[in-house]
Design an enzyme around this catalytic site. Structure first.
Site, PDB file in Angstrom:
ATOM      1  CD  GLU A 221      -2.794   1.258   2.406  1.00 52.94           C
ATOM      2  OE1 GLU A 221      -2.673   0.509   3.385  1.00 52.94           O
ATOM      3  OE2 GLU A 221      -3.775   1.990   2.225  1.00 52.94           O
ATOM      4  CB  CYS A 421      -7.283   3.013   3.837  1.00 50.80           C
ATOM      5  SG  CYS A 421      -7.957   2.259   5.319  1.00 50.80           S
ATOM      6  CG  ASN A 551      -9.272  -2.389   2.771  1.00 49.82           C
ATOM      7  OD1 ASN A 551      -8.602  -3.390   3.006  1.00 49.82           O
ATOM      8  ND2 ASN A 551      -9.094  -1.247   3.414  1.00 49.82           N
ATOM      9  CD  GLU A 552      -9.284  -2.552   7.559  1.00 50.35           C
ATOM     10  OE1 GLU A 552      -9.539  -1.390   7.904  1.00 50.35           O
ATOM     11  OE2 GLU A 552      -8.269  -3.157   7.935  1.00 50.35           O
TER      12      GLU A 552
HETATM   13  O1  AHR Z   1      -2.201  -1.371   6.820  1.00 47.86           O
HETATM   14  C1  AHR Z   1      -2.581  -0.090   7.152  1.00 47.86           C
HETATM   15  C2  AHR Z   1      -4.091   0.093   7.112  1.00 47.86           C
HETATM   16  O2  AHR Z   1      -4.703  -0.719   8.066  1.00 47.86           O
HETATM   17  C3  AHR Z   1      -4.764  -0.288   5.846  1.00 47.86           C
HETATM   18  O3  AHR Z   1      -4.735   0.726   4.911  1.00 47.86           O
HETATM   19  C4  AHR Z   1      -6.164  -0.549   6.260  1.00 47.86           C
HETATM   20  O4  AHR Z   1      -6.810  -1.464   5.421  1.00 47.86           O
HETATM   21  C5  AHR Z   1      -6.011  -1.029   7.677  1.00 47.86           C
HETATM   22  O5  AHR Z   1      -6.888  -0.421   8.523  1.00 47.86           O
END
Ligand code: AHR
Length: 823
Positions: A221, A421, A551-552
């Site tokens: 990321e 994220c 994602n989450e």
């Molecule tokens: O890994 C860091 C963050 O943690 C990621 O962007 C998110 O998916 C999670 O909350």
């Protein structure tokens, strides 16, 4: 004396009897939150027999927290009310801010597990309650004194059993927290009398179980400057003059289109957007050269230049006045020494891309790029770029070789990108759209990075796929499920990014965007998107097999509707693609429960679980997946890491993760993939720790956690061989600190035995290897060990005779991998 003793015993019996036998049938339950922190402690409960004297349940134990908005300040629960419906369902409603209009709604059967929350513009929209019912409940609210504070809340008469369960929930939570909070700090006392431990491990003789052959991958990321200024080898910062105050939400007045650039006296530096090189790349630098001067870029914390190496310089330039001439391009060290220089010319009235190669005669970690026009007049510049020629695999627009190599050395079976994220973004406008990140660099659409900086997207989808191919990892792109991050800022949307979701009228386009990605990756050159891939330099398909959607996310109706559309469309057009769903940010809770239910109902093949937890969680949850339903979706542990207080990387975190990975291997029939997160972090730009690899412009630092991932990556198997242990010490605390796995790699026919010893004493392992049909006489042994707080340890490799497997001496706090050939 005897009598006194008897009386005392009688009294004890009465007290004991009273507390267990005289339980009331029903009591009053008070539901409230702390006004002093605007309800950030969540929904609290107290109980009373007489509606006068109140007892808190777990003091400040929040049974449900407001999920609305950004982490921190926005997650408020204002004036909550709790109502029980006729069907027994508990409903909670609260305001999200002090305008008393935006509301949150959730429900629960037992006041313990709550459904994902719904956020609404008005109380009229609350599904199961009328406004009248809410008003009546509000009027009935009481003020009571709890721990010397007056609190306002709802009072409900409930069976004692309900309260009893709430009390038990708090007790269990506190027990769990103690257990999971166990760290090695107190090991000296905890294991004060522990002698070394013996474990005899015997293969059961059962047929090996097939396990996933892509268990360990990498999570990438753009957080902590992982991409621009990191893995992406571009050395010029703000090359496109597209940095804006908004990248940092106007919190840094220097973060403007001019960031990282400087003009010396005699050079007027302005930003313009008239007739730019492309509508996607609106801004450029306009230089008025009044006398000879210098326009320079500081890079990302300086530009690292290595002696003898070649650098590709390029820029878009046009003359804006009649005069023009030669321009010197120089790389200059901190002390002013010129490290490399060349001259470019040939300016035209229209934008022209001009390039040159610079050869460094000296090196400097902290150099700058200088552009020195040898004429007076006005010019415009954009996309000013400098790349080392030595990128990973020497690709143009490539990756920083040492960082990319460190990732390659993990032997990841897949790479997930672009987040996290970053994939779903902070608000609708910030969703990551893959199409914005391919094609000519000047036509890509840069954007704000929600981690507080700027993404050029020079490292875009093409580069991600290319990197995966280069290192033999499967690409696993993660795309937003039509909703942005559930912790999004509102950005002018009344209910914040999450609840808005992409409007349904635009969803068809969004679904098409995802289908186009599959065509772009896998379609032949005669397809529209396959042709674009070929035109970019890759006629062969990229062989995409997996796509993550979401994602989450908050598992709300907004999410479910959009996910279903995307899922069904992929299934219909590309049934060969495995879709990975999402089940929230934790290993439990409302999104986890609802996410799993939803994934099962849709038959989603794999779901993405995330957990950042203390090392003790891994120690005491080795059976987490043992109970998972083998007939439902498989699991991708997409983000995890052991977090100690202060969030360091050390042997303790690494060994806890190694314990977890042995459990994942054992459960490799249901756990398909896993990736530690985050992967990269740049010194002085780290928003999140711990991370797996740290770096600055010169160095790459591999953590203990990295080596664990690497040892699992390099020693993966595809079949699990079950074993039976006999311990010399049956204390659970001791047993839980020793973990192992035995796998076979069918390609090499090697057997791999991995053992973690998280005890402060030696452990002797007797592996009954006679049953394993081993071939070679010698076994390779790799050990990672150190004090639990040791930060920088590296694995040591030796060879041992086969017979030693029967008497393996494992050092305290160690992880050892034994590899041997079989058959
Ligand atoms: O890994 C860091 C963050 O943690 C990621 O962007 C998110 O998916 C999670 O909350």
């Amino acid at each position: 004396m005897k009598e006194k003793c008897f009386l005392f015993l009688l009294l004890l019996t009465v007290i004991h009897y009273k507390s267990y036998a005289n339980e009331p049938d029903s009591v009053y339950l008070f539901s409230y939150t702390h006004t002093q922190n605007e309800g950030r402690s969540g929904l609290l409960f107290a109980w009373s027999i007489d509606n006068r004297e109140w007892h808190t349940i777990g003091n400040d134990f929040g049974f449900v927290y407001s999920d609305y908005g950004r982490w921190g300040s926005e997650k408020r629960m204002i004036k909550p009310i709790v109502i029980q419906g006729h069907d027994g369902l508990w409903q909670a409603v609260w305001y999200l801010d002090h305008t008393n209009t935006l509301v949150a709604y959730t429900e629960s059967k037992d006041l313990q597990s709550w459904k994902p929350q719904t956020f609404l513009l008005t109380e009229n929209e609350i599904p199961l309650l009328t406004v009248d019912e809410i008003n009546i409940a509000r009027e009935k609210q009481k003020q009571v004194s709890i721990l010397e504070h007056t609190q306002t809340g709802s009072v409900n008469k409930v069976p004692w059993g309900l309260v009893d369960e709430l009390i038990k929930k708090v007790q269990v939570a506190s027990y769990r927290n103690n257990l999971w909070g166990e760290t090695t700090k107190l090991d000296v006392d905890r294991f004060a009398h522990l002698q070394s431990v013996n474990v005899s491990i015997t293969p059961t003789g059962n047929a090996p179980k097939k396990i996933s052959d892509m268990l360990v991958g990498a999570f990438f990321e753009d957080i902590n400057y992982a991409a621009d200024g990191g893995l992406y080898a571009e050395l010029v910062q703000n090359r496109d003059f597209e940095y804006t105050l908004a990248d940092k939400e106007c919190k840094d007045k220097d973060w403007t289109h001019k960031k990282a650039w400087q003009a010396s006296d005699g050079v007027g530096f302005a930003i313009d957007s008239v007739a730019s090189i492309s509508p996607q790349n609106k801004y450029y630098a306009k230089l008025d050269i009044i006398k000879e001067g210098i326009f320079s870029n500081e890079g990302f914390d300086g530009i690292p230049i290595r002696s003898g190496e070649k650098y590709n310089f390029s820029f878009f330039i046009k003359k804006m006045s009649t005069k023009s001439g030669k321009i010197a391009i120089r790389l200059v060290g901190k002390d002013g020494t010129v490290l490399a220089s060349t001259v470019v010319k040939g300016l035209t009235n229209n934008w022209r891309n001009i390039g040159a190669v610079l050869t460094a005669i000296r090196g400097d970690e902290n150099a700058r790029l200088e552009i020195v026009p040898h004429f007076k007049g006005r010019i415009a510049l954009d996309m000013v770029s400098l790349f080392p020629q030595k990128t990973f695999k020497n690709h143009k627009n490539g990756l920083r070789a040492d960082l990319a190599q460190a990732i390659a050395d993990l032997h990841p079976k897949f790479i997930r990108f672009p987040g996290g994220c970053v994939a779903h973004g902070d608000g609708l406008e910030n969703i990551y759209h893959w199409k914005n990140t391919i094609g000519p660099l000047e036509e890509r659409i840069p954007q704000r990075n929600l981690w507080g900086y700027h993404q050029t997207v020079g490292l875009g989808y093409y580069e991600y796929f290319q990197f995966c191919e280069d290192i033999g990892a499967a690409p696993v792109p993660i795309l937003a499920a039509g909703v942005p991050c559930q912790n999004s800022e509102k950005h002018g949307h009344p209910l914040g990014g999450q609840q808005d979701g992409i409007p349904m009228s635009d969803m068809q386009n969004y679904v098409q965007e995802i289908l186009d990605l599959i065509e772009w990756a896998n379609g032949d050159i005669h397809t529209e998107w396959g042709k674009r891939r070929a035109d970019a330099g890759h006629p062969k398909p990229f062989n995409l097999k997996y796509i993550g959607i979401g994602n989450e996310d908050l598992i709300s109706t907004v999410f479910k509707d959009r996910f279903t559309m995307i899922f069904n469309a992929i299934k219909a057009k590309y049934p060969e693609i495995t879709v990975i769903g999402t089940v929230g940010p934790f290993f439990e809770g409302s999104d986890y429960a609802e996410g799993w239910k939803f994934a099962r109902s849709l038959n989603v093949p794999v779901v993405d679980e995330h957990y950042y937890v203390p090392p003790g969680w891994f120690v005491y949850n080795q059976d987490f997946y043992d109970q998972y339903d083998r007939n439902g979706p498989m699991v991708y542990v997409g983000e995890y890491a052991a977090h100690l207080p202060g969030r360091p990387n050390n042997i303790e975190t690494a060994l806890a993760e190694a314990i977890h990975l042995t459990a994942l291997e054992r459960n490799g029939d249901i756990v398909k993939m896993s990736s530690y997160a985050p992967l990269l972090a740049k010194a002085h730009h780290t928003q999140w720790s711990p991370d797996m690899i740290y770096f600055d412009n010169g160095a790459v630092i591999l953590t203990t956690d990295y080596f664990v991932q690497q040892l699992f990556g390099q020693n993966a198997g595809d079949a699990y061989i079950s074993t039976q242990p006999i311990y010399s010490n049956n204390d659970e605390k001791v047993k839980n600190r020793i973990a192992w796995s035995l796998v076979k790699d069918s390609k090499t026919k090697d057997l791999i035995f991995k053992v973690v010893n998280l005890l402060p004493v030696k452990t002797t392992v007797h592996l009954d290897y006679e049953k394993l049909q081993l071939k070679a006489d010698s076994v390779s042994k790799t050990v990672l060990e150190g004090r639990p707080d040791a930060k920088y340890c590296q694995p040591q490799r030796t060879a041992i005779p086969l017979q030693e497997l029967n008497n393996l001496q494992l050092d305290p706090y160690s992880f050892t991998v034994f590899r041997m050939s079989s058959e």
